[in-house]
Enzyme design. Structure first.
Site, PDB file in Angstrom:
ATOM      1  N   CYS A   4      44.183  39.762  44.565  1.00 47.48           N
ATOM      2  CA  CYS A   4      42.979  39.811  43.715  1.00 47.48           C
ATOM      3  C   CYS A   4      42.720  41.259  43.307  1.00 47.48           C
ATOM      4  O   CYS A   4      42.541  42.131  44.155  1.00 47.48           O
ATOM      5  CB  CYS A   4      41.775  39.237  44.448  1.00 47.48           C
ATOM      6  SG  CYS A   4      40.217  39.521  43.560  1.00 47.48           S
ATOM      7  N   CYS A   7      39.371  42.736  44.658  1.00 45.04           N
ATOM      8  CA  CYS A   7      39.477  42.992  46.104  1.00 45.04           C
ATOM      9  C   CYS A   7      40.291  44.264  46.335  1.00 45.04           C
ATOM     10  O   CYS A   7      39.932  45.098  47.188  1.00 45.04           O
ATOM     11  CB  CYS A   7      40.137  41.818  46.821  1.00 45.04           C
ATOM     12  SG  CYS A   7      39.056  40.410  47.124  1.00 45.04           S
ATOM     13  N   ASP A  30      34.061  49.796  33.711  1.00 47.05           N
ATOM     14  CA  ASP A  30      34.961  48.830  33.107  1.00 47.05           C
ATOM     15  C   ASP A  30      36.090  49.584  32.403  1.00 47.05           C
ATOM     16  O   ASP A  30      35.847  50.566  31.690  1.00 47.05           O
ATOM     17  CB  ASP A  30      34.202  47.937  32.122  1.00 47.05           C
ATOM     18  CG  ASP A  30      35.002  46.709  31.732  1.00 47.05           C
ATOM     19  OD1 ASP A  30      34.593  45.596  32.106  1.00 47.05           O
ATOM     20  OD2 ASP A  30      36.043  46.861  31.042  1.00 47.05           O
ATOM     21  N   ASN A  85      30.014  36.331  33.330  1.00 51.33           N
ATOM     22  CA  ASN A  85      30.839  35.331  32.659  1.00 51.33           C
ATOM     23  C   ASN A  85      31.282  34.347  33.738  1.00 51.33           C
ATOM     24  O   ASN A  85      31.720  34.761  34.821  1.00 51.33           O
ATOM     25  CB  ASN A  85      32.048  35.984  31.999  1.00 51.33           C
ATOM     26  CG  ASN A  85      31.657  36.864  30.826  1.00 51.33           C
ATOM     27  OD1 ASN A  85      30.706  36.562  30.105  1.00 51.33           O
ATOM     28  ND2 ASN A  85      32.359  37.965  30.643  1.00 51.33           N
ATOM     29  N   HIS A  96      37.056  37.083  40.438  1.00 53.99           N
ATOM     30  CA  HIS A  96      36.292  37.671  41.552  1.00 53.99           C
ATOM     31  C   HIS A  96      34.948  38.027  40.917  1.00 53.99           C
ATOM     32  O   HIS A  96      34.909  38.767  39.920  1.00 53.99           O
ATOM     33  CB  HIS A  96      37.026  38.907  42.097  1.00 53.99           C
ATOM     34  CG  HIS A  96      36.329  39.606  43.228  1.00 53.99           C
ATOM     35  ND1 HIS A  96      36.942  39.912  44.427  1.00 53.99           N
ATOM     36  CD2 HIS A  96      35.060  40.076  43.340  1.00 53.99           C
ATOM     37  CE1 HIS A  96      36.101  40.539  45.226  1.00 53.99           C
ATOM     38  NE2 HIS A  96      34.933  40.649  44.574  1.00 53.99           N
ATOM     39  N   HIS A  98      31.746  39.282  39.324  1.00 56.76           N
ATOM     40  CA  HIS A  98      31.336  40.630  38.884  1.00 56.76           C
ATOM     41  C   HIS A  98      30.207  40.495  37.883  1.00 56.76           C
ATOM     42  O   HIS A  98      30.212  39.598  37.042  1.00 56.76           O
ATOM     43  CB  HIS A  98      32.512  41.407  38.289  1.00 56.76           C
ATOM     44  CG  HIS A  98      33.286  40.648  37.253  1.00 56.76           C
ATOM     45  ND1 HIS A  98      34.185  39.661  37.583  1.00 56.76           N
ATOM     46  CD2 HIS A  98      33.276  40.708  35.913  1.00 56.76           C
ATOM     47  CE1 HIS A  98      34.707  39.156  36.478  1.00 56.76           C
ATOM     48  NE2 HIS A  98      34.161  39.770  35.447  1.00 56.76           N
TER      49      HIS A  98
HETATM   50  P1  AMP Z   1      35.370  39.014  32.727  1.00 61.89           P
HETATM   51  O1  AMP Z   1      35.850  38.651  31.336  1.00 61.89           O
HETATM   52  O2  AMP Z   1      33.910  38.738  32.940  1.00 61.89           O
HETATM   53  O3  AMP Z   1      36.253  38.416  33.808  1.00 61.89           O
HETATM   54  O4  AMP Z   1      35.472  40.586  32.806  1.00 61.89           O
HETATM   55  C1  AMP Z   1      36.552  41.261  33.366  1.00 61.89           C
HETATM   56  C2  AMP Z   1      36.363  42.709  33.021  1.00 61.89           C
HETATM   57  O5  AMP Z   1      37.183  43.469  33.864  1.00 61.89           O
HETATM   58  C3  AMP Z   1      36.732  43.069  31.574  1.00 61.89           C
HETATM   59  O6  AMP Z   1      35.607  43.636  30.915  1.00 61.89           O
HETATM   60  C4  AMP Z   1      37.871  44.068  31.734  1.00 61.89           C
HETATM   61  O7  AMP Z   1      37.820  45.096  30.775  1.00 61.89           O
HETATM   62  C5  AMP Z   1      37.654  44.592  33.142  1.00 61.89           C
HETATM   63  N1  AMP Z   1      38.825  45.066  33.844  1.00 61.89           N
HETATM   64  C6  AMP Z   1      40.048  44.466  33.918  1.00 61.89           C
HETATM   65  N2  AMP Z   1      40.870  45.180  34.706  1.00 61.89           N
HETATM   66  C7  AMP Z   1      40.152  46.252  35.149  1.00 61.89           C
HETATM   67  C8  AMP Z   1      40.446  47.363  35.994  1.00 61.89           C
HETATM   68  N3  AMP Z   1      41.658  47.516  36.571  1.00 61.89           N
HETATM   69  N4  AMP Z   1      39.465  48.277  36.216  1.00 61.89           N
HETATM   70  C9  AMP Z   1      38.263  48.136  35.646  1.00 61.89           C
HETATM   71  N5  AMP Z   1      37.926  47.108  34.848  1.00 61.89           N
HETATM   72  C10 AMP Z   1      38.855  46.183  34.592  1.00 61.89           C
HETATM   73 ZN    ZN Z   2      38.695  39.252  45.171  1.00 65.59          ZN
END
Ligand code: AMP
Ligand code: ZN
Length: 104
Positions: A4, A7, A30, A85, A96, A98
């Site tokens: 994950c 995680c 982000d 979301n 996970h 957020h």
């Molecule tokens: P969601 O669409 O709600 O699952 O949002 C996932 C978010 O995680 C998106 O806005 C991505 O830009 C962000 N994201 C994906 N990988 C990473 C990462 N390694 N570090 C920081 N943010 C990330």
């Molecule tokens: Zn996780």
């Protein structure tokens, strides 16, 4: 949780721009910001989705919202959006929980 992404960020196995951390929560930028300020407020406990939360997670979710409020105060934000979301059809890509903290 093995494999994950969030995680692994919480466990420092992957890099992220962490802005705040407690025993329960990590807040990082982000990687693909949708606004001037775009932080992710992430519980260290693995919960795949809001849909998968249990009654025992009520305090955890309250803690996420107040951690987001405190992060916004540190950023001197006058107003902001907080967004979960939920599920693929709800735009969730990372499985996970957020909380997005977004401000222009
Ligand atoms: P969601 O669409 O709600 O699952 O949002 C996932 C978010 O995680 C998106 O806005 C991505 O830009 C962000 N994201 C994906 N990988 C990473 C990462 N390694 N570090 C920081 N943010 C990330
Ligand atoms: Zn996780």
């Amino acid at each position: 949780m093995e494999g994950c992404l969030f995680c692994e960020i919480a466990e420092k196995k992957r890099p992220a721009e962490v802005v705040f951390e407690t025993d329960e929560v990590v807040i990082f930028k982000d990687a693909n910001p949708k606004a001037r300020v775009h932080l992710l407020v992430v519980p260290k406990k693995h919960i795949a989705s809001v849909k998968d939360a249990t009654d025992g997670d009520r305090a955890l979710f309250g803690g996420l919202i107040l951690a987001a409020r405190d992060a916004a105060a540190r950023e001197n934000l006058a107003g902001y959006k907080l967004l979960f979301n939920v599920g693929r059809d709800g735009g969730q890509v990372i499985d996970h929980v957020h909380l997005h903290l977004i401000a222009s």
